[in-house]
Scaffold this motif. Structure first.
Motif, short mmCIF file in Angstrom:
data_model
loop_
_atom_site.label_atom_id
_atom_site.label_comp_id
_atom_site.label_asym_id
_atom_site.label_seq_id
_atom_site.Cartn_x
_atom_site.Cartn_y
_atom_site.Cartn_z
N VAL A 59 23.24 -24.98 14.43
CA VAL A 59 22.46 -24.68 13.23
C VAL A 59 21.72 -23.36 13.43
N ASN A 60 21.83 -22.47 12.45
CA ASN A 60 21.11 -21.20 12.49
C ASN A 60 19.77 -21.39 11.79
N ALA A 61 18.73 -21.60 12.57
CA ALA A 61 17.40 -21.86 12.02
C ALA A 61 16.36 -21.57 13.08
N ASN A 62 15.13 -21.39 12.65
CA ASN A 62 14.01 -21.11 13.54
C ASN A 62 13.61 -22.40 14.27
N ALA A 63 13.90 -22.48 15.56
CA ALA A 63 13.63 -23.69 16.32
C ALA A 63 12.14 -23.96 16.49
N ALA A 64 11.30 -22.97 16.25
CA ALA A 64 9.86 -23.15 16.40
C ALA A 64 9.19 -23.66 15.13
N ALA A 65 9.96 -23.81 14.06
CA ALA A 65 9.39 -24.23 12.77
C ALA A 65 9.39 -25.73 12.62
N HIS A 66 8.29 -26.28 12.10
CA HIS A 66 8.20 -27.72 11.85
C HIS A 66 9.31 -28.18 10.91
N ARG A 67 9.60 -27.39 9.89
CA ARG A 67 10.63 -27.77 8.92
C ARG A 67 11.99 -27.94 9.60
N THR A 68 12.29 -27.08 10.56
CA THR A 68 13.56 -27.20 11.27
C THR A 68 13.65 -28.51 12.02
N ARG A 69 12.59 -28.87 12.73
CA ARG A 69 12.60 -30.14 13.46
C ARG A 69 12.74 -31.31 12.49
N ALA A 70 12.04 -31.23 11.36
CA ALA A 70 12.09 -32.32 10.39
C ALA A 70 13.50 -32.52 9.84
N GLU A 71 14.29 -31.46 9.79
CA GLU A 71 15.66 -31.58 9.29
C GLU A 71 16.65 -31.94 10.40
N VAL A 72 16.45 -31.38 11.59
CA VAL A 72 17.45 -31.52 12.64
C VAL A 72 17.34 -32.85 13.38
N VAL A 73 16.14 -33.35 13.62
CA VAL A 73 16.00 -34.58 14.40
C VAL A 73 16.70 -35.76 13.73
N PRO A 74 16.50 -36.02 12.43
CA PRO A 74 17.27 -37.13 11.81
C PRO A 74 18.78 -36.89 11.84
#
Length: 268
Positions: A59-74
């Motif tokens: 995934v091309n996304a900012n790994a330091a962003a809360h939104r990225t974690r919220a999308e990637v973890v599930p």
């Protein structure tokens, strides 16, 4: 547990680790934060993972962003299923390279915003990802977490102060996470690579002289390579238990301790 998650997967040590873990049969999830001009690097990695016959989700996304974690973890929880996550590798190397005090070329010196960003990306994000992955139940007994640090925690370069501070914080986070995850059988370690030619190193203004010095002092007569670090991660991942934890482990061919010794410089 059949999946590994690599933060900073498209180049350098992150990419080498993705390939090395895939060679052992692990499926690879990864975050990279690249411009369109560097999209070919991620595409080449996908092709390599296809060749190795493993599943992958980059995934091309900012790994330091809360939104990225919220999308990637599930998303990762769905991919991994009951198998969970075998490995988490923190290989984020985006930070400011500005001296603390003004000097020619840097009239303002380091700003609060730059310092905060560097620490958030290169250190605190490890804590945030670990918290969210643990909350999702993705770490089972025997899982491994690796954070990539550097000898910059004990050495200095004119432009490296903020990154050095972040790496020091990263090692502190590793020790605390190791303490708290030990009851779950999860090992957490920092790997201190030797000087390695990667895109992040080449952004350091003084990198050419730093590379030359390291090449002279390393007893092996060469610089550390990304594959050296990847092989260390594979070896530590293979250990079934969590007794090796809370450490900063050198993966530098003896470079740090040989620096400054005449025998290392001259091959005597």
């Amino acid at each position: 547990m059949t999946w590994a998650l690599i933060l900073g997967v498209s180049s350098g040590m992150g990419r080498a680790t993705a390939v090395a873990l895939a060679e052992t049969g692990l499926n690879i999830a990864g975050l990279h934060f690249d411009t369109a001009a560097r999209a070919a690097e991620a595409d080449a990695l996908r092709a390599e993972l296809d060749r190795l016959g493993v599943k992958h989700d980059l995934v091309n996304a900012n790994a330091a962003a809360h939104r990225t974690r919220a999308e990637v973890v599930p998303r990762l929880a769905e991919l991994a299923g009951d198998g969970g996550l075998r490995v988490l590798v923190h290989s984020l190397a985006f930070g400011t390279l500005v001296p603390y005090l003004p000097r020619p070329g840097f009239p303002d010196g380091l700003t609060s915003r730059q310092l905060t960003m560097t620490l958030e990306v290169m250190a605190h994000s490890l804590v945030h990802w670990t918290q969210d992955l643990a909350a999702a139940g993705l770490f089972g007994d025997g899982a491994k977490i690796f954070a990539l640090t550097s000898s910059g925690t004990t050495q200095h370069l004119p432009s490296y102060g903020a990154v050095s501070a972040a790496k020091s914080a990263l090692e502190s986070h590793v020790r605390q996470l190791a303490l708290e995850l030990a009851p779950r059988g999860v090992a957490v370690n920092a790997l201190r690579a030797g000087v390695t030619v990667t895109p992040s190193l080449e952004r350091i203004p003084e990198h050419a002289a730093f590379i030359d010095e390291a090449a002279l002092s390393n007893p092996h007569g060469r610089l550390t390579r990304p594959r050296d670090v990847a092989e260390a991660i594979v070896a530590l991942t293979a250990a079934p238990g969590s007794w090796i934890t809370g450490n900063t482990i050198g993966v530098d061919g003896g470079e740090l301790h040989a620096a400054g010794h005449a025998w290392a410089r001259h091959g005597e």
